[in-house]
Design a protein around this motif. Structure first.
Motif, PDB file in Angstrom:
ATOM      1  N   GLY A 121      35.473  77.894  60.296  1.00 46.24           N
ATOM      2  CA  GLY A 121      35.438  79.256  59.762  1.00 46.24           C
ATOM      3  C   GLY A 121      34.438  80.122  60.475  1.00 46.24           C
ATOM      4  N   LEU A 122      33.622  79.525  61.338  1.00 53.52           N
ATOM      5  CA  LEU A 122      32.654  80.320  62.103  1.00 53.52           C
ATOM      6  C   LEU A 122      33.334  80.987  63.288  1.00 53.52           C
ATOM      7  N   ASN A 123      32.937  82.218  63.540  1.00 50.68           N
ATOM      8  CA  ASN A 123      33.330  82.945  64.748  1.00 50.68           C
ATOM      9  C   ASN A 123      32.222  83.953  65.037  1.00 50.68           C
ATOM     10  N   ASP A 124      32.445  84.829  65.981  1.00 50.96           N
ATOM     11  CA  ASP A 124      31.374  85.762  66.372  1.00 50.96           C
ATOM     12  C   ASP A 124      31.004  86.733  65.248  1.00 50.96           C
ATOM     13  N   ASP A 125      31.939  86.978  64.330  1.00 50.64           N
ATOM     14  CA  ASP A 125      31.646  87.862  63.197  1.00 50.64           C
ATOM     15  C   ASP A 125      30.979  87.091  62.053  1.00 50.64           C
ATOM     16  N   SER A 126      31.584  85.974  61.673  1.00 50.63           N
ATOM     17  CA  SER A 126      31.072  85.265  60.498  1.00 50.63           C
ATOM     18  C   SER A 126      29.707  84.645  60.747  1.00 50.63           C
ATOM     19  N   VAL A 127      29.373  84.364  61.999  1.00 54.19           N
ATOM     20  CA  VAL A 127      28.039  83.827  62.261  1.00 54.19           C
ATOM     21  C   VAL A 127      26.972  84.866  61.915  1.00 54.19           C
ATOM     22  N   GLN A 128      27.323  86.132  62.082  1.00 56.20           N
ATOM     23  CA  GLN A 128      26.372  87.180  61.699  1.00 56.20           C
ATOM     24  C   GLN A 128      26.238  87.249  60.183  1.00 56.20           C
ATOM     25  N   GLY A 129      27.354  87.042  59.474  1.00 55.25           N
ATOM     26  CA  GLY A 129      27.287  87.000  58.017  1.00 55.25           C
ATOM     27  C   GLY A 129      26.447  85.831  57.536  1.00 55.25           C
ATOM     28  N   LEU A 130      26.544  84.687  58.227  1.00 53.71           N
ATOM     29  CA  LEU A 130      25.745  83.516  57.863  1.00 53.71           C
ATOM     30  C   LEU A 130      24.262  83.797  58.077  1.00 53.71           C
ATOM     31  N   ILE A 131      23.958  84.519  59.155  1.00 51.69           N
ATOM     32  CA  ILE A 131      22.561  84.883  59.415  1.00 51.69           C
ATOM     33  C   ILE A 131      22.049  85.801  58.310  1.00 51.69           C
ATOM     34  N   ALA A 132      22.898  86.769  57.921  1.00 54.59           N
ATOM     35  CA  ALA A 132      22.486  87.721  56.899  1.00 54.59           C
ATOM     36  C   ALA A 132      22.258  87.030  55.561  1.00 54.59           C
ATOM     37  N   GLN A 133      23.134  86.088  55.219  1.00 55.00           N
ATOM     38  CA  GLN A 133      23.033  85.423  53.925  1.00 55.00           C
ATOM     39  C   GLN A 133      21.857  84.461  53.855  1.00 55.00           C
ATOM     40  N   THR A 134      21.563  83.785  54.962  1.00 51.99           N
ATOM     41  CA  THR A 134      20.534  82.741  54.951  1.00 51.99           C
ATOM     42  C   THR A 134      19.189  83.208  55.473  1.00 51.99           C
ATOM     43  N   GLN A 135      19.213  84.344  56.180  1.00 50.26           N
ATOM     44  CA  GLN A 135      17.998  84.813  56.863  1.00 50.26           C
ATOM     45  C   GLN A 135      17.431  83.707  57.757  1.00 50.26           C
ATOM     46  N   ASN A 136      18.357  82.955  58.353  1.00 47.57           N
ATOM     47  CA  ASN A 136      17.961  81.812  59.182  1.00 47.57           C
ATOM     48  C   ASN A 136      18.836  81.787  60.428  1.00 47.57           C
ATOM     49  N   PRO A 137      18.515  82.581  61.436  1.00 51.33           N
ATOM     50  CA  PRO A 137      19.349  82.644  62.641  1.00 51.33           C
ATOM     51  C   PRO A 137      19.497  81.290  63.331  1.00 51.33           C
ATOM     52  N   ARG A 138      18.418  80.522  63.334  1.00 47.45           N
ATOM     53  CA  ARG A 138      18.513  79.237  64.023  1.00 47.45           C
ATOM     54  C   ARG A 138      19.572  78.333  63.387  1.00 47.45           C
ATOM     55  N   PHE A 139      19.559  78.275  62.055  1.00 44.41           N
ATOM     56  CA  PHE A 139      20.554  77.473  61.341  1.00 44.41           C
ATOM     57  C   PHE A 139      21.974  77.950  61.669  1.00 44.41           C
ATOM     58  N   ALA A 140      22.186  79.252  61.665  1.00 48.23           N
ATOM     59  CA  ALA A 140      23.526  79.800  61.891  1.00 48.23           C
ATOM     60  C   ALA A 140      24.028  79.472  63.291  1.00 48.23           C
ATOM     61  N   TRP A 141      23.192  79.698  64.296  1.00 47.15           N
ATOM     62  CA  TRP A 141      23.640  79.419  65.672  1.00 47.15           C
ATOM     63  C   TRP A 141      23.809  77.916  65.911  1.00 47.15           C
ATOM     64  N   ASP A 142      22.960  77.112  65.263  1.00 44.83           N
ATOM     65  CA  ASP A 142      23.130  75.653  65.387  1.00 44.83           C
ATOM     66  C   ASP A 142      24.462  75.217  64.772  1.00 44.83           C
ATOM     67  N   SER A 143      24.808  75.801  63.626  1.00 46.38           N
ATOM     68  CA  SER A 143      26.083  75.474  62.982  1.00 46.38           C
ATOM     69  C   SER A 143      27.257  75.897  63.862  1.00 46.38           C
ATOM     70  N   TYR A 144      27.139  77.059  64.480  1.00 43.66           N
ATOM     71  CA  TYR A 144      28.227  77.574  65.320  1.00 43.66           C
ATOM     72  C   TYR A 144      28.422  76.697  66.552  1.00 43.66           C
ATOM     73  N   ARG A 145      27.315  76.312  67.210  1.00 38.78           N
ATOM     74  CA  ARG A 145      27.466  75.474  68.420  1.00 38.78           C
ATOM     75  C   ARG A 145      28.048  74.112  68.059  1.00 38.78           C
ATOM     76  N   ARG A 146      27.664  73.567  66.886  1.00 34.92           N
ATOM     77  CA  ARG A 146      28.230  72.290  66.441  1.00 34.92           C
ATOM     78  C   ARG A 146      29.740  72.424  66.217  1.00 34.92           C
ATOM     79  N   PHE A 147      30.135  73.537  65.583  1.00 30.76           N
ATOM     80  CA  PHE A 147      31.557  73.733  65.319  1.00 30.76           C
ATOM     81  C   PHE A 147      32.359  73.816  66.615  1.00 30.76           C
ATOM     82  N   ILE A 148      31.878  74.590  67.562  1.00 34.24           N
ATOM     83  CA  ILE A 148      32.603  74.706  68.842  1.00 34.24           C
ATOM     84  C   ILE A 148      32.712  73.347  69.516  1.00 34.24           C
ATOM     85  N   GLN A 149      31.617  72.604  69.496  1.00 35.94           N
ATOM     86  CA  GLN A 149      31.592  71.281  70.128  1.00 35.94           C
ATOM     87  C   GLN A 149      32.594  70.340  69.461  1.00 35.94           C
TER      88      GLN A 149
END
Length: 916
Positions: A121-149
């Motif tokens: 469910g992550l993409n370039d838009d929803s990753v920004q929503g995840l950052i906004a909701q968690t206030q944790n950019p590192r977590f969001a980008w780590d989740s996104y890279r894991r998903f792509i992998q």
């Protein structure tokens, strides 16, 4: 449109009301994972909401050439919308996205064999929503890279090493040691790198759904497409190579399919108050009543089983800052699950910012040692009965307990140590890859598979290896779980081993020793140690918990309140095997193969009888054979005093005792070249002519069995005299010999009648000579379909029937066992022409022949007893059919399979009682 339901919900709705539609009884519909997610939700445990697509949908999809059944996608779309409503979030939402996992779940546990996708469910838009909701950019980008992998590897088949190499490079550039030290910016850059790897390595022509830019596919942005492709990939993983190998190894049908579980994500990588782990309610290695497992702080589940980071023991969870409350709740869940399932449970969990979520449970896999201890303790605790305890032990698993251990009387020094992941000891040559393990094992070498960590693709090498060693990973890593299931010794987490698989060397920290491919090492999975060189191994003994379970099994199988007792005998040809069998609990000898007594230094005696024209020489050979056979039987009957010993008259073709004619030709040629004298050469040529004269086109259907006794009538006279003489002498010594004589390969009633007359005449003669009354039963070995058809006729003249199911299988199928198993049976099984190898597990047609012959024989002679002494007598599945379908009185097997047969015979009796 099909009327069958294809999607089942689990979890709660937005108001917290349970909406679960399944339970633990539905594993053949929802798969084990889906059924247990439903059950945990049903009993009120914290389970993230989701839905399960049924195993039947997988079977239909695969059977139609990967085409969706009518209406299936509509149900999935509706279930997805329902999950979004329950969670209050939408897939791909740019402000507050729902993320889901997509996991397989077969009816039977197949750990690590099929595929999983996380963070979907992550993409370039929803990753920004995840950052906004968690206030944790590192977590969001780590989740996104894991998903792509994961998506790229699992769904699109991109080589996982490409991503691992990029991840390694990112750590080097950032100057950090582990992934968790990468910054949000590092991970954001890695996302773009991973997208590039996807575009460069995915063939757009194979995936027309994908958007294309500059002629290359773009990582999919649409979560609906992501989900559909992921579900299709999980369905497809049911038939991947490692899953097929695993099912074959564990006797699981290819026709069951896998369910797919789509579940809202719970994140264990949201910081120091988050974690993920795998645990057991008891120790799966030795059965100790303790909470057992591993967890990682700030990690996702794949990190635990992949061995990427070294884990923490589950016992430390309650004392880890920020995780104390979740750790205490988890222990309460352990107790709830074990009490509910009445068994040791395997659990996967995630803690998200202090909140515990249960992601899976199942009845946990365990070693044979642990299975025995857990079963006994649960009886003592009142959780289960003795009958349930006996039913729970896998008979085939007992083989683990008969594995060798390091000889405690010998001294050895550990080269390194690790975790005692799977018990037993092994000695072998170091190999570094699965392919090399298979190749070397096929050449007859014993090997130890040495890896940084195993993965599911290593399964074929793990099967081929005597033992497994890894330098990373814990007791719940892939290597540990699979090794325990197979009963293969395994040592994990040998951190001093620095393995260079490319160079095929191991450098050992703190030592100058370097191990190379082919070097011999020994591992002890019970102690968790590695020794340089070969260590002497010692066999295990039937003591302690195993003895307790087998004593309970004996009480059950010998109970005559529901049918006759299920007896277990042994195939033994010498006193040593007989003694071993008695230690293992055999009640009698069901097959003593007299031809095995003609081998070794006695082979020349039988050759003299076969090849000589001189009657004096032949009679002397018979006299010599009589002497040695009498001595053999004296020792056998004395060892088995008070117990039946079924002695089979000579069975194999006589040419098996002779020299290979081609080797003899070579020897003659060499002697001619060396100038040997003509007399010696003439004797050798005469010998060759006689051997060639005995060659048969199909010896297994030729002059053997009862036919030998008819054609060479002196042979049964000699053998029966040896049996009777030994029995008579022992009776005079106060011993209680109980021989029975069996005539092999009978197909015509008159064969048995005539040979029985000879046998009884010789017994009477010996009885008179020795002044002892002898009562020796005479029976028939049924190995041919015709014999089974006329069993009622033969039964008039036989005291017992014993079925040689090896030959009965050969003659029923028209298969030559030696040729078929080597040349086409594996292919037949692969192509599903055969479900099982009929020489390992009895075929239904062969079983029906046995059943029919037992019925016919019992109708003619109610006092007869019936046994089976082929290889099937030691196969658990066959044993149950032989007792419950064919209604035989006993099975007979090799000494080391006697404990297994005792347990399987008890389980057969329990099955019969349940169905009565």
């Amino acid at each position: 449109m099909s009327d069958c339901k294809r999607v089942y919900r689990f979890g709660t709705d937005a108001q917290g009301t349970r909406v679960t539609e399944g339970d633990k009884s539905m594993n053949f519909v929802l798969g084990g994972k889906g059924a247990n997610l439903a059950e945990m939700s049903r009993i009120g445990l914290p389970v993230p909401g989701g839905f399960t697509i049924t195993c039947q949908t997988c079977v239909e999809y695969s059977g139609a050439g990967n085409v969706w059944p009518e209406g299936a996608l509509d149900e999935i779309v509706a279930a997805e919308a329902d999950l979004e409503a329950r969670c209050g979030k939408k897939l791909g939402d740019a402000s507050d996205p729902l993320l889901v996992s997509v996991r397989s779940g077969a009816p039977f546990s197949m750990p690590g064999m099929m595929d999983t996708v996380l963070n979907l469910g992550l993409n370039d838009d929803s990753v920004q929503g995840l950052i906004a909701q968690t206030q944790n950019p590192r977590f969001a980008w780590d989740s996104y890279r894991r998903f792509i992998q994961m998506f790229s590897n699992v769904v699109m088949g991109v080589d996982a090493d490409l991503f691992e190499n990029a991840l390694t490079q990112a750590r080097l550039v950032a100057g950090v040691r582990v992934d968790s030290e990468l910054s949000a910016e590092d991970l954001q850059e890695l996302v773009e790198t991973f997208k590039g790897i996807f575009s460069e390595n995915v063939d757009a022509a194979l995936y027309p759904e994908l958007e294309v830019a500059d002629g290359k596919p773009v990582f999919p942005h649409d979560p609906e497409l992501q989900l559909r492709l992921a579900i299709q990939a999980v369905f497809g993983s049911w038939m991947n190579e490692r899953a097929c190998i695993y099912r074959k190894q564990h006797g699981i049908s290819d026709d069951l399919g896998t369910a797919v579980n789509v579940q809202a994500m719970a994140f264990g990588n949201k910081g120091e108050t988050s974690a993920t782990g795998v645990a057991f309610t008891r120790n799966p290695a030795d059965g100790t009543k303790e909470f057992y497992g591993d967890f990682l702080v700030n990690a996702q589940g794949e990190d635990v089983v992949a061995g990427i980071r070294n884990t923490e023991p589950i016992a430390d969870l309650k004392t880890t800052p920020g995780l104390e409350s979740a750790g205490e709740e988890l222990e309460r869940v352990f107790l709830t699950l074990e009490d509910h399932y009445r068994d040791m449970c395997d659990i996967e969990f995630t803690i998200e910012q202090g909140k515990l979520w249960m992601l899976q449970t199942r009845v946990g896999k365990r070693t044979a040692t642990a299975a025995l201890r857990i079963a006994i303790e649960m009886v003592e605790e009142g959780l289960i009965t003795r009958e349930e305890a006996v039913s729970r032990i896998d008979p085939a698993q007992l083989d683990q307990l008969l594995h060798p251990q390091f000889d405690a009387s010998k001294k050895y020094e550990a080269l390194a140590s690790g975790l005692n992941a799977s018990p037993g000891a092994a000695v072998g040559e170091v190999v570094f890859s699965s392919d090399d393990a298979v190749a070397r094992a096929n050449e007859g070498h014993k090997v130890i598979l040495v890896r940084w960590e195993t993965n599911p693709d290593d399964l074929k090498g793990m099967v081929a290896a005597e033992g497994i060693l890894t330098s990373h990973g814990g007791k719940t890593s892939h290597a540990a779980v699979i090794a325990r299931g197979m009963g293969t010794p395994c040592v994990c987490g040998v951190e001093r081993f620095h393995i260079d698989a490319a160079e095929k060397v191991v450098r050992i920290e703190g030592s100058e020793r370097v191990l190379h491919e082919g070097d011999v090492i020994s591992i002890d999975g019970t102690q968790g140690i590695v020794v340089d060189g070969a260590v002497d191994l010692a066999s295990a003994e039937l003591t302690g918990d195993l003895d307790t379970i087998l004593s309970w099994a004996d009480e059950i199988r010998l109970d005559e309140t529901c049918g006759h007792a299920n007896h277990v005998r042994v195939n033994a040809d010498n006193p040593e095997d007989a003694e071993l069998a008695l230690e293992f609990g055999a009640e009698a000898i069901g097959l003593c193969r007299t031809e095995h007594m003609f081998l070794g230094d006695r082979k020349n005696i039988i050759q003299s009888f076969i090849l000589s024209d001189d009657e004096t020489v032949k009679q002397q050979a018979l006299a010599d054979l009589l002497k040695v056979q009498t001595e053999d039987f004296l020792a056998m009957f004395k060892t088995m005093s008070g117990r039946d010993v079924v002695v089979r008259l000579l069975d194999p073709p006589l040419h098996e005792f002779l020299d290979d004619p081609r080797e003899l030709e070579v020897a003659i040629t060499k002697k001619e070249a060396a100038g040997a004298n003509e007399e010696e050469l003439a004797a050798l040529r005469t010998r060759l002519r006689r051997i060639d004269g005995m060659v048969e086109s199909n010896p297994m259907l030729g002059l053997r069995g009862v036919r030998l006794s008819v054609v060479f009538s002196d042979l049964p006279l000699m053998q029966v005299r040896a049996v009777a003489t030994a029995a008579a002498r022992l009776i005079k010594e106060g011993v209680d010999p109980r021989p029975e004589i069996m005539v092999p390969l009978v197909s015509i009633t008159a064969e048995h009648v005539q040979i029985r007359e000879v046998i009884e005449r010789v017994i009477a003669e010996v009885s008179d000579e020795e002044g002892v009354e002898l009562n020796i039963p005479v029976g028939t070995m049924l190995e041919l379909p015709r014999a089974c058809m006329v069993a009622d006729e033969i039964a008039h003249y036989a005291d017992f029937f014993c079925f040689g199911t090896n030959d009965l299988t050969q003659t029923t199928f028209g298969f030559s066992r030696d040729d078929a198993e080597a040349k086409f049976i594996p292919l037949y099984m692969h192509k599903k022409i055969l479900k099982d190898n009929p020489f390992e597990t009895i075929d239904t047609a062969v079983l029906e022949l046995v059943r029919m012959a037992v019925e016919k024989g019992r109708a003619t002679n109610p006092d007869m007893h019936f046994g089976v002494c082929g290889e099937h007598g030691g196969d658990p599945k066959s044993i149950k059919g032989l007792f419950n379908v064919a209604d035989v009185d006993y099975v007979s097997c090799s000494p080391y399979r006697v404990p297994l047969a005792r347990l399987a015979a008890a389980q057969a009796k329990l099955e019969a009682k349940r169905s009565a």
